[in-house]
Design an enzyme around this catalytic site. Sequence first.
Site, PDB file in Angstrom:
ATOM      1  N   GLU A  86     -10.296  -0.549 -10.128  1.00 51.13           N
ATOM      2  CA  GLU A  86     -11.360  -0.855  -9.151  1.00 51.13           C
ATOM      3  C   GLU A  86     -12.648  -0.101  -9.477  1.00 51.13           C
ATOM      4  O   GLU A  86     -12.636   1.063  -9.844  1.00 51.13           O
ATOM      5  CB  GLU A  86     -10.907  -0.487  -7.728  1.00 51.13           C
TER       6      GLU A  86
ATOM      7  N   HIS B  18     -12.253  -4.482   4.045  1.00 48.36           N
ATOM      8  CA  HIS B  18     -10.884  -4.641   4.550  1.00 48.36           C
ATOM      9  C   HIS B  18     -10.926  -4.812   6.061  1.00 48.36           C
ATOM     10  O   HIS B  18     -11.681  -4.139   6.742  1.00 48.36           O
ATOM     11  CB  HIS B  18     -10.048  -3.400   4.242  1.00 48.36           C
TER      12      HIS B  18
ATOM     13  N   ASP C 109      -6.647   2.778  -7.826  1.00 44.88           N
ATOM     14  CA  ASP C 109      -7.963   2.769  -7.186  1.00 44.88           C
ATOM     15  C   ASP C 109      -8.669   4.089  -7.482  1.00 44.88           C
ATOM     16  O   ASP C 109      -8.526   5.072  -6.758  1.00 44.88           O
ATOM     17  CB  ASP C 109      -7.800   2.549  -5.681  1.00 44.88           C
TER      18      ASP C 109
ATOM     19  N   ASN D 195      -4.275  -9.196   3.954  1.00 49.70           N
ATOM     20  CA  ASN D 195      -3.357  -8.327   4.687  1.00 49.70           C
ATOM     21  C   ASN D 195      -3.539  -8.506   6.192  1.00 49.70           C
ATOM     22  O   ASN D 195      -2.667  -8.983   6.905  1.00 49.70           O
ATOM     23  CB  ASN D 195      -3.601  -6.862   4.264  1.00 49.70           C
ATOM     24  N   THR D 196      -4.738  -8.159   6.686  1.00 51.52           N
ATOM     25  CA  THR D 196      -4.985  -8.144   8.136  1.00 51.52           C
ATOM     26  C   THR D 196      -4.677  -9.488   8.800  1.00 51.52           C
ATOM     27  O   THR D 196      -4.145  -9.529   9.907  1.00 51.52           O
ATOM     28  CB  THR D 196      -6.447  -7.742   8.402  1.00 51.52           C
TER      29      THR D 196
ATOM     30  N   ASN E 287      -6.785 -10.826  -2.082  1.00 56.09           N
ATOM     31  CA  ASN E 287      -5.862 -10.025  -1.268  1.00 56.09           C
ATOM     32  C   ASN E 287      -6.014 -10.325   0.217  1.00 56.09           C
ATOM     33  O   ASN E 287      -7.137 -10.324   0.742  1.00 56.09           O
ATOM     34  CB  ASN E 287      -6.157  -8.539  -1.452  1.00 56.09           C
TER      35      ASN E 287
ATOM     36  N   GLY F 234     -10.017  -7.740   0.703  1.00 50.48           N
ATOM     37  CA  GLY F 234     -10.558  -8.055   2.022  1.00 50.48           C
ATOM     38  C   GLY F 234     -10.619  -9.548   2.287  1.00 50.48           C
ATOM     39  O   GLY F 234     -11.600 -10.056   2.836  1.00 50.48           O
TER      40      GLY F 234
ATOM     41  N   ASP G  87      -0.799  -1.525  -4.060  1.00 52.07           N
ATOM     42  CA  ASP G  87      -2.170  -1.816  -3.629  1.00 52.07           C
ATOM     43  C   ASP G  87      -2.927  -0.498  -3.423  1.00 52.07           C
ATOM     44  O   ASP G  87      -2.422   0.393  -2.716  1.00 52.07           O
ATOM     45  CB  ASP G  87      -2.080  -2.618  -2.318  1.00 52.07           C
TER      46      ASP G  87
ATOM     47  N   SER H 224       0.870  -1.181   0.000  1.00 50.76           N
ATOM     48  CA  SER H 224       0.000   0.000   0.000  1.00 50.76           C
ATOM     49  C   SER H 224       0.907   1.232   0.000  1.00 50.76           C
ATOM     50  O   SER H 224       2.104   1.132   0.300  1.00 50.76           O
ATOM     51  CB  SER H 224      -0.894   0.001   1.243  1.00 50.76           C
TER      52      SER H 224
HETATM   53  P1  13P Z   1      -7.620  -7.630   4.445  1.00 51.01           P
HETATM   54  O1  13P Z   1      -6.763  -6.696   5.232  1.00 51.01           O
HETATM   55  O2  13P Z   1      -9.011  -7.616   4.902  1.00 51.01           O
HETATM   56  O3  13P Z   1      -7.062  -8.999   4.358  1.00 51.01           O
HETATM   57  O4  13P Z   1      -7.669  -7.038   2.956  1.00 51.01           O
HETATM   58  C1  13P Z   1      -6.493  -6.894   2.233  1.00 51.01           C
HETATM   59  C2  13P Z   1      -6.709  -6.160   0.971  1.00 51.01           C
HETATM   60  O5  13P Z   1      -7.767  -6.231   0.376  1.00 51.01           O
HETATM   61  C3  13P Z   1      -5.621  -5.353   0.456  1.00 51.01           C
HETATM   62  O6  13P Z   1      -5.986  -4.639  -0.674  1.00 51.01           O
END
Ligand code: 13P
Length: 414
Positions: free
Chosen positions: A262, A304, A232, A358-359, A356, A335, A211, A176
């Site tokens: 997007e 997300h 985006d 991330n979290t 994707n 997400g 991202d 990001s």
């Molecule tokens: P999460 O953080 O919910 O996994 O989403 C990651 C994401 O979509 C990055 O663009």
Amino acid sequence: MVPKAIIMAHSAIFRIFEICMVSSPFGKLKTAPAEKPGRGGFRSNPFSANSPVFVYILAPQQGVVNFARQVSAGWASFQPFWGKPLAFSYQFWYIIVSFTKAYAIAHNGEHNAIVLGETMIVLEVMVMLVSAKEMLQKAKAGHYAVGQFNINNLEWTKAILLTAQELNSPVILGVSEGAGKYMTGFKTVVGMVNGMLEELKITVPVALHLDHGTYEGCLKCVEAGFSSIMFDGSHYPIDENVEKTKELVKIVAEHGMSLEAEVGSIGGEEDGVVGMGECADPDECKRIADLGVDMLAAGIGNIHGPYPANWPGLSFETLAAVQEKTGEMPLVLHGGTGIPEDMIKKAIDLGVSKINVNTECQLSFAAATRKYIEEGKDKIGKGYDPRKLLAPGFEAIKATVKEKMELFGSVGKA
Ligand code: 13P
């Protein structure tokens, strides 16, 4: 035959990973034996068999990516390259094979080669970043998804790359704008990732992808040597999103990169940008897909970060309608954290080829690190050494990435 001495002289002056000469009848490139695994710089054969050309073989960290982009864009756009060979980083180095009779450059599966008369020179250059286009087209055709895992630092990057290599899976490293800034800038990220590809001997396809980029962020990543970007423009009115995306389609094509667009914002909060999670309009998706982007993120009620208890789930109706309008376009599901397995599988069935995450890596890293500290392990011996302190979190990221790659079906697909 190419005088071997010349090759040797070049290799003495410049750094070459490996050049092995294989006698091969001209034109039999496709059947030449793959003697050693490896990836090289040239991805296509833009030259006709009879074009006499000066061949510049680049084998740098970053330069090879740029060169490969120029080559895959064809001879015409190869020309501007001459004007700025030194614009690349200090890691830029190259060898010049100044034979006027270099007949062809080709990529033959694992190998890249130059054919000179009766001799084929097989070049083992070095690992390089690739665009996400090819890996996602393969995923779409093979009904699986490639994971995009966002990176935050060295441990993250190393954990994801090693897991992809162990599982023989293609992978996309997401960055990001906030994470890029945290890591001191996109150039640092490119240097770190390229360095790791080489030092860790990563041979699976790896794309380095911006991202949720702004227009300006996208340009910075093109310049820095990313191999893929996401613009985006979902918060702009659709006409503006179309205009900006269209401009970026042209720019990435010149660089052999891939582009994600997007439509319909993703819910939740990321880097201070809050999306309301609206579902995309399938007609708008078609307008953007027709511009020539390589992958499309369409909002289908995804969020997300962790999903709230009252989340109604993904809108498969929207996904099916988007898929119908956009046909072969690989669709992207943002997400990925916390979406139930059956929904992930259904989304892949309906055309999602990139997911994707991330979290979830952040949560598993934090939990493992917390456990280590709460157990007082940082106070035992040299447990405070960051290489020890961060090890459980590193292993936790690896486990999360493995679990996701298995779920997405990308294992063994490199
Ligand atoms: P999460 O953080 O919910 O996994 O989403 C990651 C994401 O979509 C990055 O663009």
